[in-house]
Design a protein around this motif. Structure first.
Motif, short mmCIF file in Angstrom:
data_model
loop_
_atom_site.label_atom_id
_atom_site.label_comp_id
_atom_site.label_asym_id
_atom_site.label_seq_id
_atom_site.Cartn_x
_atom_site.Cartn_y
_atom_site.Cartn_z
N ASN A 120 35.92 7.79 2.93
CA ASN A 120 35.19 8.18 1.72
C ASN A 120 34.35 9.45 1.82
O ASN A 120 33.61 9.77 0.90
CB ASN A 120 34.28 7.02 1.28
N GLN A 121 34.44 10.17 2.94
CA GLN A 121 33.71 11.43 3.06
C GLN A 121 34.62 12.52 3.58
O GLN A 121 35.46 12.28 4.46
CB GLN A 121 32.50 11.26 4.00
N GLU A 122 34.47 13.71 3.00
CA GLU A 122 35.23 14.88 3.44
C GLU A 122 34.50 15.52 4.61
O GLU A 122 33.33 15.90 4.49
CB GLU A 122 35.38 15.87 2.29
N LYS B 164 33.87 17.02 -4.34
CA LYS B 164 34.33 16.30 -3.16
C LYS B 164 33.41 15.14 -2.78
O LYS B 164 33.70 14.40 -1.84
CB LYS B 164 34.45 17.26 -1.97
N ASN C 191 30.52 22.05 -3.55
CA ASN C 191 31.51 21.03 -3.19
C ASN C 191 31.24 19.71 -3.89
O ASN C 191 31.57 18.64 -3.40
CB ASN C 191 31.53 20.81 -1.67
N ASP D 247 31.93 18.38 4.31
CA ASP D 247 31.34 18.39 2.97
C ASP D 247 30.29 17.29 2.78
O ASP D 247 29.38 17.44 1.97
CB ASP D 247 32.42 18.23 1.90
N SER D 248 30.45 16.17 3.49
CA SER D 248 29.51 15.06 3.32
C SER D 248 29.42 14.28 4.63
O SER D 248 30.38 14.24 5.41
CB SER D 248 29.96 14.13 2.18
N ASP E 131 29.60 20.82 10.81
CA ASP E 131 30.26 20.01 9.78
C ASP E 131 29.54 18.70 9.49
O ASP E 131 29.99 17.93 8.63
CB ASP E 131 31.69 19.69 10.21
#
Length: 466
Positions: free
Chosen positions: A215-217, A316, A313, A220-221, A374
């Motif tokens: 559930n996370q990119e 996303k 983002n 991005d998260s 990241d």
């Protein structure tokens, strides 16, 4: 961001009592000796929170001094006398006693803490009582077994693997919990050293370094929560919580109770407090929407500077509402490396904690351990976005709900008749999906309520009642 600070408050009406079925305290001195204070219990409070490591409870009971029979030898030892004593004196209750607790709401949802998932007494306090009565009142504070074990064990390992694997190891092999563990698998491998820290500290630290595989990119998260409910322990990403399956649909309006709950909704709230939680300066200082990241790599001497914006983002992210707060463009800063409100200085983890055979370590010495570019800033931003909007409601006792559950909430539109909270008259800004951040069940012989703090990261009604 410039959402106005809106607060509307109502007061709860009566709610039918739940069935309190068991409050048993087991002696530390003799495990076969236990006493029930059920008949004297006047109030039970039970808490869960995604910001709390474990569940907790409070039981207030009155003891007239005749709860237990104690056998006592005479001075000469030839005769024994029996006299009635209080549970506090008879067990005695001094702390760490095991407590079995069970209660059921009016929809037959039961919360039960029994061996091996019992609660334990962390403290006992004598409460002020009427001087004309011999009965005494006490409050006992109850905590999970792991809450106390956390003070007695340490994480003394060096491991390779996924962050979720490390968290599971700490649960099972360090805390040695027998409770169920619901983990969200990660995609953020990490060579990890426990450094002799307490288990809860270690798991919460790992939470900030975790990225959900589902559930996370990555980039991005990031960011997880660790908490306990009556069902067990949970280790879940922020985006997993925000995209969770809708468990209940709740409505608040001021129609008479006799009108019942409108079609499509499961629960009618008795009290409401809507609060826009955004303090613009506070959110900016914490870097909720834009951060600058400075990373120095001592291996290559590379110095990298990058600005990260949540609005770049946004598509996303798993959002609870329609969109992040809209910023005022008058505060937009032009030019390179300028649009940020918080700076983090990070050291690259190149070559850190490589494990295995010497040849393998040399081969991997140029690799990063934690990919700070990241994960770190992305985690900071996600945590600080989550509590943008909060609704506090009181509902009739509902024991099927837990901290971390997703619920749908509809409330009246400002300026409209509040008894029309349905269809086009609902609040399109504050209504929609929320996460239960905190939960408290209030149980007395006369009434039972459940109080919920609902939070989300965004504004705008999303979803629909079921």
């Amino acid at each position: 961001m410039g959402q106005g600070n809106k607060k509307r408050k109502r007061y709860a009406k009566a709610s039918a009592p739940a069935l309190l079925q068991r409050v048993d305290i087991i002696s530390n001195e003799n495990k076969s000796t236990s006493v029930s204070v059920l008949q004297g219990t006047v109030r039970v409070l039970y808490w869960e929170s995604i910001l709390g490591d474990t569940v907790s409870a409070s039981v207030v009971f009155t003891d007239a001094g005749n709860t237990m029979t104690r056998t006592k030898s005479t001075r000469r030892g030839s005769r024994k006398s029996k006299n009635k004593v209080s549970a506090v004196e008879g067990l005695p209750i001094t702390g760490e006693e095991q407590v079995s607790l069970k209660f059921t709401d009016n929809n037959d949802n039961t919360i039960e803490f029994n061996e091996p998932n019992s609660l334990y007494i962390n403290s006992i306090t004598a409460l002020p009582t009427d001087s004309q009565t011999s009965a005494k009142s006490y409050e006992i504070k109850l905590v999970s077994k792991e809450f106390l074990n956390n003070e007695k064990v340490r994480v003394r390992v060096c491991r390779r693997g996924e962050v979720s694997d490390h968290a599971k190891f700490i649960f099972e092999d360090v805390l040695k919990t027998e409770k169920d563990i619901d983990l969200d698998d990660t995609s953020s491998p990490l060579d990890y050293m426990g450094n002799n820290k307490k288990p809860f500290y270690s798991i919460n630290k790992l939470s900030t370094k975790a990225v959900s595989a589902e559930n996370q990119e990555f980039g991005d998260s990031a960011g997880y929560f660790f908490w306990e409910t009556s069902d067990g322990y949970h280790f879940k990403s922020i985006d997993t919580l925000l995209s969770g399956e809708q468990k209940k649909s709740i409505i608040y309006n001021e129609t008479p109770e006799s009108a019942g709950t409108p079609v499509g909704y499961d629960i009618k709230a008795l009290a409401l407090d809507v609060d826009n939680r955004i303090n613009v300066q506070d959110k900016l200082s914490k870097g909720a929407y834009s951060t600058r990241r400075i990373v120095f790599d001592p291996f290559t001497t590379n110095y990298d500077v990058q600005t990260i914006s949540a609005f770049d983002n946004e598509e996303k992210l798993k959002l609870g509402g329609q969109k992040l707060p809209t910023p005022n463009d008058v505060f937009t800063k032009e030019g390179m490396d300028s649009e940020f409100s918080r700076t983090t200085f990070l050291l690259s983890t190149t070559g850190q904690l490589n494990m295995g055979k010497v040849d393998a370590q040399l081969e991997e010495s140029k690799n990063e351990n934690l990919k700070v570019k990241d994960i770190v800033n992305q985690s900071i931003m996600r945590y600080n976005q989550l509590f943008a909007s909060q609704i506090t409601i009181t509902i009739p006792g509902e024991f099927s709900l837990h901290a971390g559950d997703t619920v749908y909430m509809d409330i009246p539109q400002i300026g409209e008749s509040e008894n029309k909270s349905c269809g086009d008259d609902v609040n399109e800004e504050d209504g929609g999906l929320y996460i239960i951040a905190d939960l408290c069940h209030y149980i007395t012989p006369k009434e039972t309520y459940t109080k919920l703090n609902l939070v989300r990261d965004t504004f705008g009604r999303k979803g629909k009642p079921t």
